[in-house]
Design a protein around this motif. Structure first.
Motif, mmCIF file in Angstrom:
data_model
loop_
_atom_site.group_PDB
_atom_site.id
_atom_site.type_symbol
_atom_site.label_atom_id
_atom_site.label_comp_id
_atom_site.label_asym_id
_atom_site.label_seq_id
_atom_site.Cartn_x
_atom_site.Cartn_y
_atom_site.Cartn_z
ATOM 1 N N PRO A 1 6.481 11.421 9.505
ATOM 2 C CA PRO A 1 7.691 11.061 10.256
ATOM 3 C C PRO A 1 7.670 11.536 11.709
ATOM 4 N N TYR A 2 7.059 12.683 11.976
ATOM 5 C CA TYR A 2 7.015 13.213 13.345
ATOM 6 C C TYR A 2 6.292 12.265 14.293
ATOM 7 N N LEU A 3 5.423 11.417 13.759
ATOM 8 C CA LEU A 3 4.667 10.470 14.573
ATOM 9 C C LEU A 3 5.594 9.611 15.426
ATOM 10 N N ILE B 1 -0.535 17.188 16.847
ATOM 11 C CA ILE B 1 -1.457 17.181 15.707
ATOM 12 C C ILE B 1 -0.970 18.160 14.635
ATOM 13 N N THR B 2 -0.590 19.350 15.055
ATOM 14 C CA THR B 2 -0.110 20.371 14.121
ATOM 15 C C THR B 2 1.216 19.959 13.480
ATOM 16 N N ALA B 3 2.140 19.432 14.280
ATOM 17 C CA ALA B 3 3.456 19.030 13.757
ATOM 18 C C ALA B 3 3.339 17.926 12.710
ATOM 19 N N CYS B 4 2.292 17.114 12.815
ATOM 20 C CA CYS B 4 2.068 16.044 11.838
ATOM 21 C C CYS B 4 1.220 16.495 10.655
ATOM 22 N N MET C 1 0.855 -1.161 0.000
ATOM 23 C CA MET C 1 0.000 0.000 0.000
ATOM 24 C C MET C 1 0.904 1.228 0.000
ATOM 25 N N THR C 2 0.804 2.040 -1.001
ATOM 26 C CA THR C 2 1.611 3.246 -1.077
ATOM 27 C C THR C 2 0.693 4.435 -1.253
ATOM 28 N N THR C 3 0.708 5.324 -0.267
ATOM 29 C CA THR C 3 -0.122 6.513 -0.340
ATOM 30 C C THR C 3 0.614 7.660 0.302
ATOM 31 N N GLY C 4 0.110 8.853 0.093
ATOM 32 C CA GLY C 4 0.694 10.024 0.753
ATOM 33 C C GLY C 4 1.994 10.453 0.109
ATOM 34 N N SER C 5 2.576 11.504 0.678
ATOM 35 C CA SER C 5 3.803 12.031 0.104
ATOM 36 C C SER C 5 4.969 11.968 1.083
ATOM 37 N N SER C 6 4.816 11.212 2.151
ATOM 38 C CA SER C 6 5.867 11.112 3.153
ATOM 39 C C SER C 6 7.042 10.313 2.612
ATOM 40 N N SER C 7 8.254 10.665 3.035
ATOM 41 C CA SER C 7 9.429 9.914 2.615
ATOM 42 C C SER C 7 9.653 8.708 3.523
ATOM 43 N N TRP C 8 8.922 8.632 4.631
ATOM 44 C CA TRP C 8 9.043 7.504 5.544
ATOM 45 C C TRP C 8 8.351 6.306 4.927
ATOM 46 N N THR C 9 8.978 5.140 4.996
ATOM 47 C CA THR C 9 8.370 3.947 4.422
ATOM 48 C C THR C 9 8.257 2.857 5.469
ATOM 49 N N SER C 10 7.283 2.006 5.286
ATOM 50 C CA SER C 10 7.063 0.879 6.173
ATOM 51 C C SER C 10 6.487 -0.251 5.345
ATOM 52 N N PRO C 11 6.441 -1.463 5.891
ATOM 53 C CA PRO C 11 5.895 -2.587 5.131
ATOM 54 C C PRO C 11 4.436 -2.420 4.726
#
Length: 122
Positions: free
Chosen positions: A18-20, A98-101, A1-11
């Protein structure tokens, strides 16, 4: 599943901010951010309510999925924050997370004691 524009990746997904990972949560150790994200992305709910958010980890995980689904929807979290005598996060810190994310547009957060809540009469 690939969505969003974050550079962080997970399985499971790539749409989590990323701030999460900086938010202290026992859920982070076992990758529950991915579980909350994936289930929310699959279910595509229009409204999500969460009672007891601590630092906002699960709240933000589900908010990210609501944004990535592009189906609309919003999530509202409620917590006792400083009024809770045990482990808690401050109201201001949750709002900051919430704001930082980048979840302000889809995520609302309020102080609420659910045991003292009086719903509007129907």
């Amino acid at each position: 599943m690939t969505t969003g524009s974050s550079s962080w990746t997970s399985p499971l997904c790539s749409g989590l901010p990323p701030y999460l990972k900086t938010i202290q949560s026992s859920y982070a150790v076992n990758g529950y951010d991915q579980v909350f994200y994936a289930f929310t992305l699959l279910a595509k709910p229009k409204t999500v309510l969460e009672f007891g958010v601590l630092g906002g980890f699960s709240l933000i995980s589900m908010a990210a999925a609501l944004l990535d689904s592009r189906e609309g929807g919003n999530i509202t979290g409620f917590d006792l924050c400083e009024s809770y005598p045990f482990k808690h996060c401050t109201f201001d810190k949750v709002k900051e997370n919430i704001t930082a994310c980048g979840m302000d547009g889809v995520c609302s957060f309020y102080y609420l004691d659910v045991f003292k809540f009086e719903p509007y009469p129907i």
